[in-house]
Motif scaffolding. Structure first.
Motif, PDB file in Angstrom:
ATOM      1  N   TRP A  88       0.840  -1.199   0.000  1.00 53.49           N
ATOM      2  CA  TRP A  88       0.000   0.000   0.000  1.00 53.49           C
ATOM      3  C   TRP A  88       0.877   1.252   0.000  1.00 53.49           C
ATOM      4  CZ3 TRP A  88      -5.145   0.210  -0.728  1.00 53.49           C
ATOM      5  CH2 TRP A  88      -5.768   1.444  -0.508  1.00 53.49           C
ATOM      6  N   SER A  89       1.915   1.221   0.805  1.00 57.77           N
ATOM      7  CA  SER A  89       2.881   2.324   0.844  1.00 57.77           C
ATOM      8  C   SER A  89       3.525   2.538  -0.513  1.00 57.77           C
ATOM      9  CB  SER A  89       3.997   2.011   1.848  1.00 57.77           C
ATOM     10  OG  SER A  89       3.683   2.516   3.102  1.00 57.77           O
ATOM     11  N   LYS A  92       1.105   4.074  -2.900  1.00 57.07           N
ATOM     12  CA  LYS A  92       0.929   5.488  -2.554  1.00 57.07           C
ATOM     13  C   LYS A  92       2.089   6.325  -3.085  1.00 57.07           C
ATOM     14  CE  LYS A  92       0.950   7.674   1.764  1.00 57.07           C
ATOM     15  NZ  LYS A  92       0.577   7.684   3.198  1.00 57.07           N
ATOM     16  N   SER A  93       3.295   5.869  -2.844  1.00 58.21           N
ATOM     17  CA  SER A  93       4.479   6.604  -3.300  1.00 58.21           C
ATOM     18  C   SER A  93       4.529   6.703  -4.816  1.00 58.21           C
ATOM     19  CB  SER A  93       5.755   5.902  -2.825  1.00 58.21           C
ATOM     20  OG  SER A  93       5.803   5.873  -1.430  1.00 58.21           O
ATOM     21  N   GLN A  96       1.856   9.075  -5.967  1.00 61.84           N
ATOM     22  CA  GLN A  96       2.153  10.434  -5.513  1.00 61.84           C
ATOM     23  C   GLN A  96       3.237  11.062  -6.395  1.00 61.84           C
ATOM     24  OE1 GLN A  96       3.018  10.549  -1.233  1.00 61.84           O
ATOM     25  NE2 GLN A  96       1.023  11.559  -1.073  1.00 61.84           N
TER      26      GLN A  96
ATOM     27  N   PHE B  95      -7.141  10.552  -5.055  1.00 65.13           N
ATOM     28  CA  PHE B  95      -6.306   9.375  -4.800  1.00 65.13           C
ATOM     29  C   PHE B  95      -5.531   9.524  -3.490  1.00 65.13           C
ATOM     30  CE2 PHE B  95      -6.089   6.367  -8.444  1.00 65.13           C
ATOM     31  CZ  PHE B  95      -7.164   6.872  -9.123  1.00 65.13           C
ATOM     32  N   GLN B  96      -5.040  10.734  -3.245  1.00 60.44           N
ATOM     33  CA  GLN B  96      -4.293  10.974  -2.022  1.00 60.44           C
ATOM     34  C   GLN B  96      -5.163  10.667  -0.801  1.00 60.44           C
ATOM     35  OE1 GLN B  96      -2.483  14.931  -2.021  1.00 60.44           O
ATOM     36  NE2 GLN B  96      -0.555  13.832  -2.255  1.00 60.44           N
ATOM     37  N   PHE B  99      -5.628   6.917  -0.493  1.00 60.01           N
ATOM     38  CA  PHE B  99      -4.432   6.223  -0.013  1.00 60.01           C
ATOM     39  C   PHE B  99      -4.191   6.509   1.469  1.00 60.01           C
ATOM     40  CE2 PHE B  99      -2.747   6.496  -4.572  1.00 60.01           C
ATOM     41  CZ  PHE B  99      -3.286   5.265  -4.880  1.00 60.01           C
ATOM     42  N   GLU B 100      -4.443   7.749   1.853  1.00 62.91           N
ATOM     43  CA  GLU B 100      -4.143   8.138   3.230  1.00 62.91           C
ATOM     44  C   GLU B 100      -5.203   7.673   4.216  1.00 62.91           C
ATOM     45  OE1 GLU B 100      -3.262  12.265   3.041  1.00 62.91           O
ATOM     46  OE2 GLU B 100      -1.277  11.894   2.146  1.00 62.91           O
ATOM     47  N   TYR B 102      -5.927   4.862   4.710  1.00 62.63           N
ATOM     48  CA  TYR B 102      -5.364   3.675   5.359  1.00 62.63           C
ATOM     49  C   TYR B 102      -4.248   4.052   6.326  1.00 62.63           C
ATOM     50  CZ  TYR B 102      -2.702  -0.595   6.110  1.00 62.63           C
ATOM     51  OH  TYR B 102      -2.020  -1.641   6.678  1.00 62.63           O
ATOM     52  N   SER B 103      -3.210   4.687   5.810  1.00 67.00           N
ATOM     53  CA  SER B 103      -2.027   4.924   6.640  1.00 67.00           C
ATOM     54  C   SER B 103      -2.344   5.805   7.853  1.00 67.00           C
ATOM     55  CB  SER B 103      -0.896   5.531   5.800  1.00 67.00           C
ATOM     56  OG  SER B 103      -1.418   6.299   4.735  1.00 67.00           O
TER      57      SER B 103
END
Lengths: 110, 110
Positions: A88-89, A92-93, A96, B95-96, B99-100, B102-103
């Motif tokens: 997932w990280s 995201k990266s 991004q 999307f941000q 994605f966020e 989750y984290s």
DNA sequence: TTTATTCATTGCAATATTACGATAAATAAG
DNA sequence: CTTATTTATCGTAATATTGCAATGAATAAA
């Protein structure tokens, strides 16, 4: 024809496209959101939550698993699915960086 | 069958999935990266840059245009395509946030 | 052991995507 | 006007995706 010509593109382009495809269905977004919300959850929950047949959910779960975005652990007759943190990280990266490669550098000229 | 059951899902889920689908092909990623790099560019460039046929590139451009991610302005016999700034921002935010979600909140439990 | 529960897989039908040659439409160049 | 040049569109073939009923495999419950 009908088959993507992956050899024409860079590793990164194929990677982004492949991950985008993994989340390019509302059912899979719904599954991911549900996994996020409930931390870990079982397949049966998803069939109730989403209105699709069990076989269809199972298929979507497999696609997410193949993309590496989720992982499942067997628990009796049930399977505990959850988000794969590292993947997932990475997702995201990757996204991004892709999104920011525009806003960092460019002003529209048309 | 073979048709996505959009009515089962939220507006947001459909939106994310739809935009993900728009970038779910390496040729479209390559096109976007090329538009970003060269600020504005013409269709012919893309045919040379990417190894696909003109008709195929045109088709991919149409999909990106339909998703709102790019815009084109006619310039003689040529068309000047470029990123649509607002839509790109919207895509990035959408999307941000996804994605966020989750984290921000979750630790794996399996 | 028998029965129920849960999930994966198979097989199929409907539809969508990918790719390209051929052609059309529009403007530029001669 | 005639001839390129550039891009869009049409038609078609190959393949992929979506969805589900039926079935199988595994464990739990009785």
């Amino acid at each position: 024809m009908g088959v993507t010509q992956t050899h024409l593109f860079t590793e990164e382009q194929n990677q982004i496209a492949h991950l985008a495809k993994a989340i390019a269905h509302p059912a899979r977004i719904a599954i991911l959101q549900h996994l996020i919300k409930s931390k870990s959850c079982i397949n049966g929950d998803l069939v109730l939550e989403i209105g699709l047949a069990q076989a269809t959910i199972s298929q979507h779960l497999r696609e997410l698993k193949e993309a590496g975005l989720i992982q499942g652990s067997i628990e009796g007759t049930r399977v505990n699915y959850c988000i794969h943190p590292e993947k997932w990280s990475a997702l995201k990266s990757l996204f991004q960086d892709f999104f920011e490669s525009y806003s960092d550098c460019c002003e529209p000229t048309c």
